[in-house]
Design a protein around this motif. Structure first.
Motif, PDB file in Angstrom:
ATOM      1  N   UNK A 289       0.978  -1.154   0.026  1.00 23.38           N
ATOM      2  CA  UNK A 289      -0.076  -0.050   0.147  1.00 23.38           C
ATOM      3  C   UNK A 289       0.925   1.363  -0.053  1.00 23.38           C
ATOM      4  N   UNK A 290       0.211   2.466   0.359  1.00 21.50           N
ATOM      5  CA  UNK A 290       0.753   3.668   0.465  1.00 21.50           C
ATOM      6  C   UNK A 290       0.742   4.186   1.583  1.00 21.50           C
ATOM      7  N   UNK A 291       1.657   4.594   2.348  1.00 20.70           N
ATOM      8  CA  UNK A 291       1.608   5.167   3.529  1.00 20.70           C
ATOM      9  C   UNK A 291       2.066   6.422   3.712  1.00 20.70           C
ATOM     10  N   UNK A 292       1.246   7.548   3.824  1.00 25.11           N
ATOM     11  CA  UNK A 292       1.623   8.855   3.940  1.00 25.11           C
ATOM     12  C   UNK A 292       1.761   9.287   5.513  1.00 25.11           C
ATOM     13  N   UNK A 293       2.823  10.158   5.696  1.00 25.10           N
ATOM     14  CA  UNK A 293       2.823  10.295   6.970  1.00 25.10           C
ATOM     15  C   UNK A 293       3.361  11.756   7.064  1.00 25.10           C
ATOM     16  N   UNK A 294       3.459  12.637   8.054  1.00 26.88           N
ATOM     17  CA  UNK A 294       3.795  14.132   8.160  1.00 26.88           C
ATOM     18  C   UNK A 294       5.215  14.350   8.907  1.00 26.88           C
ATOM     19  N   UNK A 295       5.617  15.458   8.681  1.00 23.35           N
ATOM     20  CA  UNK A 295       6.680  16.036   9.636  1.00 23.35           C
ATOM     21  C   UNK A 295       6.197  17.416   9.695  1.00 23.35           C
ATOM     22  N   UNK A 296       6.570  18.254  10.995  1.00 26.87           N
ATOM     23  CA  UNK A 296       6.435  19.310  11.222  1.00 26.87           C
ATOM     24  C   UNK A 296       5.062  19.718  11.106  1.00 26.87           C
ATOM     25  N   UNK A 297       4.660  20.991  10.617  1.00 27.74           N
ATOM     26  CA  UNK A 297       3.614  21.493  10.812  1.00 27.74           C
ATOM     27  C   UNK A 297       2.483  20.979   9.832  1.00 27.74           C
ATOM     28  N   UNK A 298       3.086  20.455   8.741  1.00 27.12           N
ATOM     29  CA  UNK A 298       2.193  19.940   7.596  1.00 27.12           C
ATOM     30  C   UNK A 298       1.754  18.712   8.006  1.00 27.12           C
ATOM     31  N   UNK A 299       2.395  17.833   9.060  1.00 33.95           N
ATOM     32  CA  UNK A 299       1.938  16.645   9.726  1.00 33.95           C
ATOM     33  C   UNK A 299       0.665  17.255  10.645  1.00 33.95           C
ATOM     34  N   UNK A 300       0.886  18.498  11.176  1.00 37.79           N
ATOM     35  CA  UNK A 300      -0.297  18.769  12.303  1.00 37.79           C
ATOM     36  C   UNK A 300      -1.376  19.183  11.389  1.00 37.79           C
ATOM     37  N   UNK A 301      -1.214  19.683  10.273  1.00 35.29           N
ATOM     38  CA  UNK A 301      -2.428  20.002   9.385  1.00 35.29           C
ATOM     39  C   UNK A 301      -3.198  18.577   9.072  1.00 35.29           C
ATOM     40  N   UNK A 302      -2.448  17.795   8.348  1.00 38.66           N
ATOM     41  CA  UNK A 302      -3.342  16.759   7.970  1.00 38.66           C
ATOM     42  C   UNK A 302      -3.580  15.690   8.964  1.00 38.66           C
ATOM     43  N   UNK A 303      -2.795  15.998  10.254  1.00 40.29           N
ATOM     44  CA  UNK A 303      -3.256  14.992  11.319  1.00 40.29           C
ATOM     45  C   UNK A 303      -4.654  15.678  11.985  1.00 40.29           C
ATOM     46  N   UNK A 304      -4.849  16.739  11.975  1.00 40.38           N
ATOM     47  CA  UNK A 304      -5.982  17.363  12.729  1.00 40.38           C
ATOM     48  C   UNK A 304      -7.449  17.070  11.962  1.00 40.38           C
ATOM     49  N   UNK A 305      -7.206  16.936  10.598  1.00 40.15           N
ATOM     50  CA  UNK A 305      -8.587  16.818  10.065  1.00 40.15           C
ATOM     51  C   UNK A 305      -8.556  15.348   9.220  1.00 40.15           C
ATOM     52  N   UNK A 306      -7.453  14.541   9.046  1.00 41.04           N
ATOM     53  CA  UNK A 306      -7.646  13.262   8.323  1.00 41.04           C
ATOM     54  C   UNK A 306      -7.022  12.341   9.379  1.00 41.04           C
ATOM     55  N   UNK A 307      -6.361  12.550  10.368  1.00 47.49           N
ATOM     56  CA  UNK A 307      -5.990  11.442  11.121  1.00 47.49           C
ATOM     57  C   UNK A 307      -4.806  10.904  10.832  1.00 47.49           C
ATOM     58  N   UNK A 308      -4.097  11.556  10.016  1.00 54.61           N
ATOM     59  CA  UNK A 308      -2.822  10.855   9.174  1.00 54.61           C
ATOM     60  C   UNK A 308      -1.577  10.799  10.026  1.00 54.61           C
ATOM     61  N   UNK A 309      -0.880   9.658  10.364  1.00 58.24           N
ATOM     62  CA  UNK A 309       0.224   9.663  11.400  1.00 58.24           C
ATOM     63  C   UNK A 309       1.310  10.463  11.277  1.00 58.24           C
ATOM     64  N   UNK A 310       2.099  11.147  12.371  1.00 55.70           N
ATOM     65  CA  UNK A 310       3.011  12.002  12.462  1.00 55.70           C
ATOM     66  C   UNK A 310       4.125  11.293  12.617  1.00 55.70           C
ATOM     67  N   UNK A 311       5.162  11.385  11.627  1.00 53.78           N
ATOM     68  CA  UNK A 311       6.404  10.647  11.928  1.00 53.78           C
ATOM     69  C   UNK A 311       7.460  11.384  12.757  1.00 53.78           C
ATOM     70  N   UNK A 312       7.244  12.801  12.705  1.00 53.22           N
ATOM     71  CA  UNK A 312       8.277  13.334  13.476  1.00 53.22           C
ATOM     72  C   UNK A 312       8.202  14.949  13.518  1.00 53.22           C
TER      73      UNK A 312
END
Length: 639
Positions: A289-312
């Motif tokens: 599959x395809x695993x999308x994760x976030x770093x820094x504040x982009x991480x926080x943006x897609x986390x808040x609305x999509x529940x995407x995991x935060x790598x760091x």
């Protein structure tokens, strides 16, 4: 600050730092050591290069060297330097807000691919604040008019920014009295830069008045625009469970990291990664599959609305690549380390940069355009998927560390949590403060910094404050640090260091002791939440009377200086772990830590020791409680 050579950070970061050393990969901590000792004149704020008669410096220990060539003294040079930091930091946030606003306009016109109005209720609420009639109008017509009015406030030359009306009356009166009210967003930034040129403003107090006006254009202008419009475009966040730390990377999937600050592309990357054609291509290349994760504040943006995991967070961007498991990192702007292509060159990882405002040598550049947004997102994701076959399994070393946590708290849904669907109100929060169950509320924001303890300074300070029944609202990298520590889940209230009063409140409401409210630009949510507390009543008639404070212990960016100043200008105490560069001027230092309080009600404090910083905040909250004649605290602090 840590001792030289001493390593700090969570387990995953420390593990990857060791691997980086073995692979001869230079990271931010190595480069920090090479810069020591830092320039003493720069640290004191006593150097100036604003004209070609210099660069000049004031030597506090050398008789006769107390003026630059033009005659500027330590007060002028120090104030000018900070004012320029404020202007640059505000420019970053305001430009971010402009980009979001322009995207709303293009979406309303039907000129984008992949965007739509996700929160029409909030659209109408915000439109009403801008005196836009919404009856018998469709979403796009309202959005078009709203975006045009917001964009006009960037170039506005006179008047007031609309969102300033959200502040308590007393704050508005203070801003008007001292000429701190922002007239237009771009005007304040341009004027601040002009006033700090050679031969212009030399009165340090007058310079700081202009600096506060510029900062307010960020907090109550561009940042607030961005937060509200992201909710409208992408949907207002709701509390959701996610995972954090490098262990969210997958050994058997394509790993794509999004990094930066503006969520326009990252939102579409999430959509593109879920399309059947790209999932099929991933399986064809041998990935599950395809695993999308976030770093820094982009991480926080897609986390808040999509529940995407935060790598760091910020300091983990290089070590995330050191796992050898990242096929693609997509970057836009702000907090991107130029070293990323060098680190990526040790692995199969590709770096794609996307912003017309920020090119990074060594990356593949694919300019993002909202009009072709989803198509561009699919093109970029495809690069990551096709790169999976180049992964060298012997280099893959993903740490096991990952933690569950809850994020997605906003002004509106905190209201719901406190009172439910029919009795939503900030009254339970205010009552908890009045009764002495909660000492107050602290907004912890900002960066992590190798100069300190790489995030662990935050943890030490926050745990100390939790003992004293302080409720936290957090944004940015500090929120990621606390999430990695396990402090952003409801069961954290049962940790031995959490005060009994705070535990009672959180248990009754069903919230963690720390509420994650988004990215750094979402600090505007904290301002609005403070306004709601005042509006509810019982704990002061203005922001400067509230038992609240702000802290950015490991601050690093000029954006943090702008954020801190708009909080101070709004009446709050703000604590930084190290001073911005002012200590070379006794007058400037006194102004920012003492005198400004008599003007705005807010002030600065600087303390690098996490426990001492915590007690500066406790003393401040107790002082505000005493002034309001609130009840004594119900429980003694935890030992």
């Amino acid at each position: 600050m840590g001792k030289a050579g001493e390593k700090f950070g969570d387990k995953a970061t420390l593990q990857m730092r060791d691997i980086a050393e073995c692979e001869n990969i230079t990271t931010v901590w190595d480069r920090y050591k090479l810069q020591e000792p830092h320039c003493g004149f720069g640290t004191l704020g006593l150097c100036c290069k604003n004209c070609n008669m210099g660069p000049c410096r004031i030597d506090p220990f050398k008789e006769g060297a107390q003026y630059g060539v033009c005659g500027a003294d330590a007060d002028t040079i120090s104030a000018r330097n900070i004012a320029r930091h404020i202007a640059a930091g505000s420019a970053c946030h305001n430009d971010h807000g402009r980009e979001i606003t322009n995207t709303l306009l293009l979406t309303a016109r039907g000129e984008t691919k992949g965007y739509s109005i996700k929160d029409p209720v909030k659209l109408r609420t915000i439109a009403t604040e801008f005196n836009i009639k919404t009856d018998n109008k469709n979403d796009n017509d309202i959005a078009k008019e709203l975006a045009e009015k917001m964009l006009a406030e960037y170039g506005q030359q006179n008047g007031k920014l609309t969102f300033l009306k959200r502040a308590p009356k007393k704050q508005q009166e203070i801003w008007d009295k001292y000429n701190l009210t922002p007239r237009g967003i771009d005007r304040e930034i341009v004027e601040m830069m002009a006033r700090t040129n050679i031969g212009v403003d030399t009165d340090y107090k007058h310079i700081f008045f202009g600096g506060m006006r510029t900062a307010l254009s960020d907090g109550w202008g561009g940042s607030m625009f961005s937060t509200e419009l992201c909710d409208i475009l992408f949907g207002s966040p709701q509390p959701r469970k996610a995972q954090v730390n490098l262990g969210v990377l997958k050994t058997d999937e394509v790993n794509i990291l999004v990094h930066g600050h503006v969520p326009l592309l990252s939102e579409l990357i999430v959509d593109a990664a879920q399309t059947p054609e790209l999932l099929a291509l991933a399986k064809e290349k041998g990935a599950k599959g395809i695993n999308v994760a976030g770093i820094c504040c982009t991480a926080n943006e897609i986390l808040m609305r999509r529940g995407i995991p935060v790598a760091g967070n910020f300091l983990q961007q290089e070590v995330a690549l050191t796992t050898g498991a990242v096929e693609l990192m997509i970057v836009d702007l702000q907090c991107i380390m130029p070293s990323l292509p060098q680190v990526a060159s040790h692995f199969h990882t590709k770096i794609v940069s996307t912003s017309a405002r920020a090119n990074f040598p060594g990356t593949e550049y694919i300019e993002f355009d909202e009009k072709e947004g989803l198509d561009i997102a699919k093109k970029i994701v495809k690069i990551g998927v096709e790169n999976f076959i180049n992964r060298k399994q012997e280099k893959v070393k993903i740490p096991n560390e990952k933690v569950d946590f809850i994020a997605g708290f906003t002004t509106e849904n905190i209201n719901y949590h406190l009172g439910g669907s029919f009795r939503g109100s900030y009254r339970p929060l205010n009552d908890a403060i009045i009764s002495g169950r909660l000492r107050g509320v602290v907004g912890a924001v900002g960066c992590d910094n190798p100069k300190f303890k790489s995030g662990t300074s935050h943890i030490e300070m926050i745990k100390e404050l939790l003992k004293y029944d302080v409720l936290f609202v957090e944004t940015g990298c500090v929120a990621i640090d606390c999430a990695k520590e396990g402090l952003l889940k409801p069961e954290a209230i049962y940790e031995k260091f959490v005060g009994d009063g705070l535990r009672e409140v959180c248990e009754a409401v069903g919230i963690p002791p720390i509420l994650h409210t988004g990215s750094c630009v979402d600090n505007s949510r904290i301002l609005i939440e403070c306004c709601k507390m005042v509006e509810e009543g019982g704990i002061g008639n203005s922001l400067d009377e509230l038992p609240v404070a702000g802290v950015a212990l490991e601050w690093m960016s000029e954006k943090a200086i702008a954020i801190g100043w708009y909080a101070v200008a709004s009446g709050l105490l703000v604590v930084f772990g190290s001073p911005f560069f002012t200590l070379g001027s006794k007058n400037v230092t006194k102004f920012v830590t003492e005198d400004v309080e008599s003007i705005t009600g807010g002030k600065w404090a600087f303390e690098e020791d996490p426990i001492k910083a915590a007690h500066i905040i406790i003393e401040h909250l107790d002082k505000k409680r005493a002034a309001l004649k609130l009840n004594p605290m119900m429980y003694p602090p935890k030992k």
